[in-house]
Design a protein around this motif. Structure first.
Motif, mmCIF file in Angstrom:
data_model
loop_
_atom_site.group_PDB
_atom_site.id
_atom_site.type_symbol
_atom_site.label_atom_id
_atom_site.label_comp_id
_atom_site.label_asym_id
_atom_site.label_seq_id
_atom_site.Cartn_x
_atom_site.Cartn_y
_atom_site.Cartn_z
ATOM 1 N N GLU A 68 46.211 48.252 46.794
ATOM 2 C CA GLU A 68 46.058 49.519 47.510
ATOM 3 C C GLU A 68 47.396 50.244 47.619
ATOM 4 N N LEU A 69 47.418 51.504 47.190
ATOM 5 C CA LEU A 69 48.605 52.345 47.317
ATOM 6 C C LEU A 69 48.586 53.146 48.615
ATOM 7 N N THR A 70 47.454 53.735 48.903
ATOM 8 C CA THR A 70 47.305 54.531 50.117
ATOM 9 C C THR A 70 45.833 54.783 50.329
ATOM 10 N N ARG A 71 45.506 55.405 51.449
ATOM 11 C CA ARG A 71 44.128 55.834 51.670
ATOM 12 C C ARG A 71 44.123 57.177 52.381
ATOM 13 N N PHE A 72 43.153 57.967 52.023
ATOM 14 C CA PHE A 72 42.963 59.276 52.646
ATOM 15 C C PHE A 72 41.704 59.213 53.498
ATOM 16 N N GLU A 73 41.874 59.386 54.791
ATOM 17 C CA GLU A 73 40.743 59.362 55.707
ATOM 18 C C GLU A 73 40.062 60.735 55.683
ATOM 19 N N THR A 74 38.766 60.747 55.454
ATOM 20 C CA THR A 74 38.052 62.017 55.395
ATOM 21 C C THR A 74 37.179 62.182 56.630
ATOM 22 N N LEU A 75 36.742 63.396 56.850
ATOM 23 C CA LEU A 75 35.851 63.733 57.960
ATOM 24 C C LEU A 75 34.479 64.086 57.414
ATOM 25 N N ARG A 76 33.462 63.906 58.232
ATOM 26 C CA ARG A 76 32.090 64.151 57.799
ATOM 27 C C ARG A 76 31.457 65.270 58.628
ATOM 28 N N GLN A 77 30.712 66.125 57.956
ATOM 29 C CA GLN A 77 29.973 67.173 58.645
ATOM 30 C C GLN A 77 29.048 66.553 59.692
ATOM 31 N N GLN A 78 28.938 67.225 60.825
ATOM 32 C CA GLN A 78 28.055 66.731 61.881
ATOM 33 C C GLN A 78 27.015 67.753 62.315
ATOM 34 N N ASN A 79 27.079 68.952 61.752
ATOM 35 C CA ASN A 79 26.097 69.963 62.140
ATOM 36 C C ASN A 79 24.713 69.588 61.616
ATOM 37 N N ILE A 80 23.687 69.976 62.345
ATOM 38 C CA ILE A 80 22.313 69.669 61.943
ATOM 39 C C ILE A 80 21.936 70.566 60.766
ATOM 40 N N LYS A 81 21.510 69.966 59.660
ATOM 41 C CA LYS A 81 21.193 70.709 58.447
ATOM 42 C C LYS A 81 20.126 69.958 57.655
ATOM 43 N N ARG A 82 19.523 70.653 56.713
ATOM 44 C CA ARG A 82 18.462 70.041 55.908
ATOM 45 C C ARG A 82 19.020 69.092 54.861
ATOM 46 N N SER A 83 20.164 69.430 54.290
ATOM 47 C CA SER A 83 20.766 68.584 53.265
ATOM 48 C C SER A 83 21.682 67.549 53.920
ATOM 49 N N ALA A 84 22.307 66.711 53.079
ATOM 50 C CA ALA A 84 23.161 65.639 53.588
ATOM 51 C C ALA A 84 24.400 66.183 54.278
ATOM 52 N N ASN A 85 24.896 65.442 55.259
ATOM 53 C CA ASN A 85 26.161 65.774 55.907
ATOM 54 C C ASN A 85 27.286 65.153 55.089
ATOM 55 N N LEU A 86 28.080 65.994 54.468
ATOM 56 C CA LEU A 86 29.019 65.548 53.442
ATOM 57 C C LEU A 86 30.387 65.153 53.992
ATOM 58 N N ALA A 87 31.035 64.249 53.266
ATOM 59 C CA ALA A 87 32.465 63.946 53.392
ATOM 60 C C ALA A 87 33.011 63.862 51.972
ATOM 61 N N LEU A 88 34.280 64.170 51.793
ATOM 62 C CA LEU A 88 34.850 64.120 50.444
ATOM 63 C C LEU A 88 34.761 62.724 49.829
ATOM 64 N N SER A 89 34.761 61.699 50.668
ATOM 65 C CA SER A 89 34.661 60.337 50.138
ATOM 66 C C SER A 89 33.345 60.098 49.409
ATOM 67 N N ASP A 90 32.327 60.917 49.692
ATOM 68 C CA ASP A 90 31.029 60.755 49.022
ATOM 69 C C ASP A 90 31.117 60.980 47.520
ATOM 70 N N TYR A 91 32.159 61.663 47.060
ATOM 71 C CA TYR A 91 32.283 61.989 45.638
ATOM 72 C C TYR A 91 32.966 60.889 44.826
ATOM 73 N N LEU A 92 33.156 59.728 45.455
ATOM 74 C CA LEU A 92 33.715 58.578 44.738
ATOM 75 C C LEU A 92 32.765 57.392 44.845
ATOM 76 N N ALA A 93 32.778 56.529 43.838
ATOM 77 C CA ALA A 93 31.942 55.332 43.848
ATOM 78 C C ALA A 93 32.497 54.324 44.857
ATOM 79 N N PRO A 94 31.621 53.488 45.431
ATOM 80 C CA PRO A 94 32.074 52.478 46.394
ATOM 81 C C PRO A 94 33.039 51.475 45.756
ATOM 82 N N VAL A 95 33.786 50.795 46.604
ATOM 83 C CA VAL A 95 34.713 49.758 46.145
ATOM 84 C C VAL A 95 33.955 48.751 45.288
#
Length: 231
Positions: free
Chosen positions: A32-59
Protein backbone atom coordinates in the motif's frame (compact mmCIF):
# COMPACT_ATOMS: atom_id res chain seq x y z
CA UNK A 1 6.18 32.62 -30.10
CA UNK A 2 8.26 34.42 -27.47
CA UNK A 3 8.13 31.54 -24.98
CA UNK A 4 6.61 33.52 -22.14
CA UNK A 5 5.08 30.47 -20.47
CA UNK A 6 6.34 26.99 -19.70
CA UNK A 7 4.06 23.93 -19.54
CA UNK A 8 4.87 21.10 -17.14
CA UNK A 9 3.04 17.86 -16.31
CA UNK A 10 3.33 14.95 -13.91
CA UNK A 11 1.12 11.88 -13.94
CA UNK A 12 1.07 8.31 -12.70
CA UNK A 13 -1.06 5.19 -13.16
CA UNK A 14 -1.11 2.86 -10.16
CA UNK A 15 -2.64 -0.46 -9.15
CA UNK A 16 -5.64 0.43 -7.01
CA UNK A 17 -8.80 -1.04 -5.52
CA UNK A 18 -11.94 -0.22 -3.62
CA UNK A 19 -11.94 -0.99 0.10
CA UNK A 20 -15.37 0.16 1.27
CA UNK A 21 -15.49 3.89 0.67
CA UNK A 22 -11.70 4.09 0.46
CA UNK A 23 -9.48 3.87 -2.63
CA UNK A 24 -6.29 1.96 -1.82
CA UNK A 25 -3.27 2.61 -4.05
CA UNK A 26 -0.48 0.04 -4.31
CA UNK A 27 3.04 -0.11 -5.67
CA UNK A 28 4.11 -2.71 -8.24
CA UNK A 29 4.87 -5.20 -5.44
CA UNK A 30 1.39 -4.93 -3.95
CA UNK A 31 2.38 -2.79 -0.97
CA UNK A 32 0.00 0.00 0.00
CA UNK A 33 1.30 3.43 -1.02
CA UNK A 34 -1.61 5.56 0.14
CA UNK A 35 -5.37 5.66 0.30
CA UNK A 36 -7.92 8.25 -0.67
CA UNK A 37 -10.99 8.32 1.53
CA UNK A 38 -14.12 9.11 -0.46
CA UNK A 39 -17.55 10.35 0.55
CA UNK A 40 -20.88 8.87 -0.46
CA UNK A 41 -24.06 10.63 -1.53
CA UNK A 42 -26.76 10.47 1.13
CA UNK A 43 -29.66 12.27 -0.51
CA UNK A 44 -32.75 10.19 -1.23
CA UNK A 45 -32.80 9.32 -4.95
CA UNK A 46 -33.99 6.63 -7.33
CA UNK A 47 -30.53 5.62 -8.52
CA UNK A 48 -27.57 4.46 -6.43
CA UNK A 49 -25.87 6.77 -3.94
CA UNK A 50 -22.42 7.08 -5.45
CA UNK A 51 -18.87 7.38 -4.11
CA UNK A 52 -15.79 7.64 -6.31
CA UNK A 53 -14.54 4.36 -4.85
CA UNK A 54 -17.41 2.62 -6.67
CA UNK A 55 -15.51 3.06 -9.94
CA UNK A 56 -12.77 0.64 -8.87
CA UNK A 57 -12.85 -3.14 -8.45
CA UNK A 58 -12.69 -4.53 -4.89
CA UNK A 59 -9.38 -5.59 -3.36
CA UNK A 60 -8.21 -8.82 -4.97
CA UNK A 61 -9.20 -7.86 -8.51
CA UNK A 62 -6.87 -6.05 -10.91
CA UNK A 63 -7.67 -2.37 -11.43
CA UNK A 64 -5.89 0.97 -11.64
CA UNK A 65 -6.20 4.64 -10.68
CA UNK A 66 -4.46 7.55 -12.35
CA UNK A 67 -3.41 10.90 -10.95
CA UNK A 68 -2.06 14.05 -12.57
CA UNK A 69 -0.98 17.65 -12.21
CA UNK A 70 -0.45 20.03 -15.13
CA UNK A 71 0.64 23.65 -15.09
CA UNK A 72 1.09 26.47 -17.59
CA UNK A 73 1.81 28.96 -14.83
CA UNK A 74 5.59 29.12 -14.94
CA UNK A 75 6.54 32.51 -16.35
CA UNK A 76 3.17 34.16 -15.70
CA UNK A 77 4.25 36.04 -12.58
CA UNK A 78 7.32 37.59 -14.18
CA UNK A 79 5.54 38.66 -17.36
CA UNK A 80 2.50 39.97 -15.46
CA UNK A 81 4.75 42.01 -13.18
CA UNK A 82 6.46 43.47 -16.26
CA UNK A 83 3.06 44.56 -17.60
CA UNK A 84 2.19 46.18 -14.27
CA UNK A 85 5.49 48.06 -14.29
CA UNK A 86 4.46 49.39 -17.70
CA UNK A 87 1.10 50.44 -16.17
CA UNK A 88 -0.64 47.87 -18.37
CA UNK A 89 -2.83 46.15 -15.78
CA UNK A 90 -5.23 44.96 -18.47
CA UNK A 91 -2.58 42.84 -20.18
CA UNK A 92 -1.48 41.41 -16.83
CA UNK A 93 -5.06 40.32 -16.08
CA UNK A 94 -5.54 38.91 -19.57
CA UNK A 95 -2.28 36.95 -19.38
CA UNK A 96 -3.37 35.29 -16.13
CA UNK A 97 -6.78 34.46 -17.62
CA UNK A 98 -5.13 33.04 -20.75
CA UNK A 99 -2.78 30.91 -18.66
CA UNK A 100 -5.76 29.49 -16.76
CA UNK A 101 -7.44 28.52 -20.07
CA UNK A 102 -4.20 26.99 -21.37
CA UNK A 103 -3.90 24.90 -18.20
CA UNK A 104 -7.43 23.54 -18.74
CA UNK A 105 -6.55 22.80 -22.37
CA UNK A 106 -3.36 21.03 -21.27
CA UNK A 107 -5.38 18.91 -18.82
CA UNK A 108 -7.71 17.92 -21.68
CA UNK A 109 -4.78 17.13 -23.97
CA UNK A 110 -3.00 14.98 -21.38
CA UNK A 111 -6.22 13.13 -20.57
CA UNK A 112 -6.56 12.20 -24.25
CA UNK A 113 -2.98 10.89 -24.32
CA UNK A 114 -3.66 8.93 -21.13
CA UNK A 115 -6.67 7.22 -22.71
CA UNK A 116 -5.10 6.54 -26.09
CA UNK A 117 -1.40 6.15 -25.33
CA UNK A 118 -0.13 5.89 -21.74
CA UNK A 119 -2.97 3.85 -20.18
CA UNK A 120 -4.41 2.79 -23.51
CA UNK A 121 -7.93 1.80 -22.51
CA UNK A 122 -9.30 4.18 -25.17
CA UNK A 123 -6.81 3.29 -27.90
CA UNK A 124 -9.62 2.99 -30.49
CA UNK A 125 -11.11 6.38 -29.58
CA UNK A 126 -11.74 8.61 -32.58
CA UNK A 127 -13.68 11.72 -31.56
CA UNK A 128 -14.03 15.07 -33.27
CA UNK A 129 -13.56 18.33 -31.38
CA UNK A 130 -17.26 18.74 -30.58
CA UNK A 131 -17.36 15.25 -29.07
CA UNK A 132 -14.27 15.98 -26.98
CA UNK A 133 -15.82 19.19 -25.68
CA UNK A 134 -18.94 17.20 -24.80
CA UNK A 135 -16.72 14.70 -22.93
CA UNK A 136 -18.09 11.72 -24.84
CA UNK A 137 -14.94 9.73 -24.14
CA UNK A 138 -14.66 6.95 -21.56
CA UNK A 139 -13.48 7.92 -18.09
CA UNK A 140 -13.46 11.01 -15.88
CA UNK A 141 -10.86 13.18 -14.14
CA UNK A 142 -12.46 14.53 -10.92
CA UNK A 143 -10.40 16.85 -8.75
CA UNK A 144 -10.12 17.24 -4.98
CA UNK A 145 -12.22 20.21 -3.91
CA UNK A 146 -14.91 19.65 -6.53
CA UNK A 147 -18.41 18.12 -6.08
CA UNK A 148 -17.48 14.41 -6.20
CA UNK A 149 -14.48 14.90 -3.87
CA UNK A 150 -15.14 18.07 -1.84
CA UNK A 151 -12.19 17.68 0.56
CA UNK A 152 -9.43 19.88 -0.87
CA UNK A 153 -6.88 18.31 1.49
CA UNK A 154 -6.93 15.05 -0.52
CA UNK A 155 -4.81 17.05 -2.96
CA UNK A 156 -1.93 16.85 -0.48
CA UNK A 157 -1.84 13.04 -0.68
CA UNK A 158 -2.14 13.16 -4.46
CA UNK A 159 0.86 15.51 -4.65
CA UNK A 160 2.87 13.24 -2.35
CA UNK A 161 1.98 10.17 -4.42
CA UNK A 162 3.16 11.86 -7.62
CA UNK A 163 6.03 13.81 -5.98
CA UNK A 164 4.65 16.86 -7.78
CA UNK A 165 6.63 19.58 -6.03
CA UNK A 166 10.02 17.94 -6.60
CA UNK A 167 9.27 16.81 -10.14
CA UNK A 168 7.57 19.86 -11.70
CA UNK A 169 7.67 22.57 -9.02
CA UNK A 170 3.95 23.06 -8.39
CA UNK A 171 3.36 23.72 -4.69
CA UNK A 172 0.35 23.67 -2.36
CA UNK A 173 -0.53 26.46 0.04
CA UNK A 174 -1.96 25.78 3.51
CA UNK A 175 -5.45 26.18 2.03
CA UNK A 176 -4.54 23.65 -0.72
CA UNK A 177 -4.42 26.20 -3.52
CA UNK A 178 -1.90 25.36 -6.23
CA UNK A 179 1.01 27.65 -7.01
CA UNK A 180 1.47 28.70 -9.81
CA UNK A 181 -2.25 29.36 -10.01
CA UNK A 182 -2.58 28.24 -13.65
CA UNK A 183 -2.46 24.58 -12.61
CA UNK A 184 -4.91 21.68 -12.67
CA UNK A 185 -4.75 18.38 -10.78
CA UNK A 186 -6.97 15.39 -10.17
CA UNK A 187 -7.60 11.69 -10.60
CA UNK A 188 -8.16 9.48 -13.65
CA UNK A 189 -10.91 6.85 -13.53
CA UNK A 190 -11.26 4.55 -16.53
CA UNK A 191 -14.49 2.72 -15.62
CA UNK A 192 -16.85 2.79 -18.64
CA UNK A 193 -19.77 3.89 -16.44
CA UNK A 194 -17.83 6.56 -14.55
CA UNK A 195 -19.58 9.93 -14.51
CA UNK A 196 -19.30 13.22 -12.67
CA UNK A 197 -21.58 13.75 -9.70
CA UNK A 198 -21.90 15.82 -6.56
CA UNK A 199 -21.81 14.46 -3.00
CA UNK A 200 -24.30 17.02 -1.74
CA UNK A 201 -25.12 17.19 1.96
CA UNK A 202 -23.88 14.55 4.37
CA UNK A 203 -24.97 13.70 7.90
CA UNK A 204 -22.91 13.91 11.07
CA UNK A 205 -22.66 10.10 11.06
CA UNK A 206 -20.75 10.13 7.77
CA UNK A 207 -18.66 13.07 8.97
CA UNK A 208 -17.61 11.04 12.02
CA UNK A 209 -16.91 7.97 9.87
CA UNK A 210 -14.80 10.07 7.49
CA UNK A 211 -12.87 11.62 10.39
CA UNK A 212 -12.13 8.12 11.70
CA UNK A 213 -10.90 6.87 8.32
CA UNK A 214 -8.67 9.93 7.93
CA UNK A 215 -7.47 9.65 11.55
CA UNK A 216 -8.67 13.20 12.17
CA UNK A 217 -10.66 14.86 14.89
CA UNK A 218 -14.29 15.49 13.99
CA UNK A 219 -13.56 19.21 14.26
CA UNK A 220 -10.85 18.99 11.59
CA UNK A 221 -13.12 17.01 9.28
CA UNK A 222 -15.86 19.57 9.83
CA UNK A 223 -13.47 22.35 8.78
CA UNK A 224 -12.74 20.73 5.41
CA UNK A 225 -16.32 19.61 4.74
CA UNK A 226 -18.33 22.46 6.25
CA UNK A 227 -20.13 23.29 2.98
CA UNK A 228 -21.37 19.69 2.70
CA UNK A 229 -22.81 19.38 6.19
CA UNK A 230 -26.50 19.31 6.87
CA UNK A 231 -27.60 22.26 8.97
Amino acid sequence: DENWLEARARFGIFPANQAGDDIVVFDSEGEELTRFETLRQQNIKRSANLALSDYLAPVGQEDHLGGFCVSVGFGVKERAEAFVQEQDDYSAIMLKALADRLAEAFAEHLHERIRKEFWGYGIAENLDNESLISEEYQGIRPAPGYPACPDHSQKEKLFQLLDVQNEIGVELTESMAMMPAASVSGFYFAHPEAKYFGIGKITVEQLEDYAGRREWSVEKARKWLVSNLEE
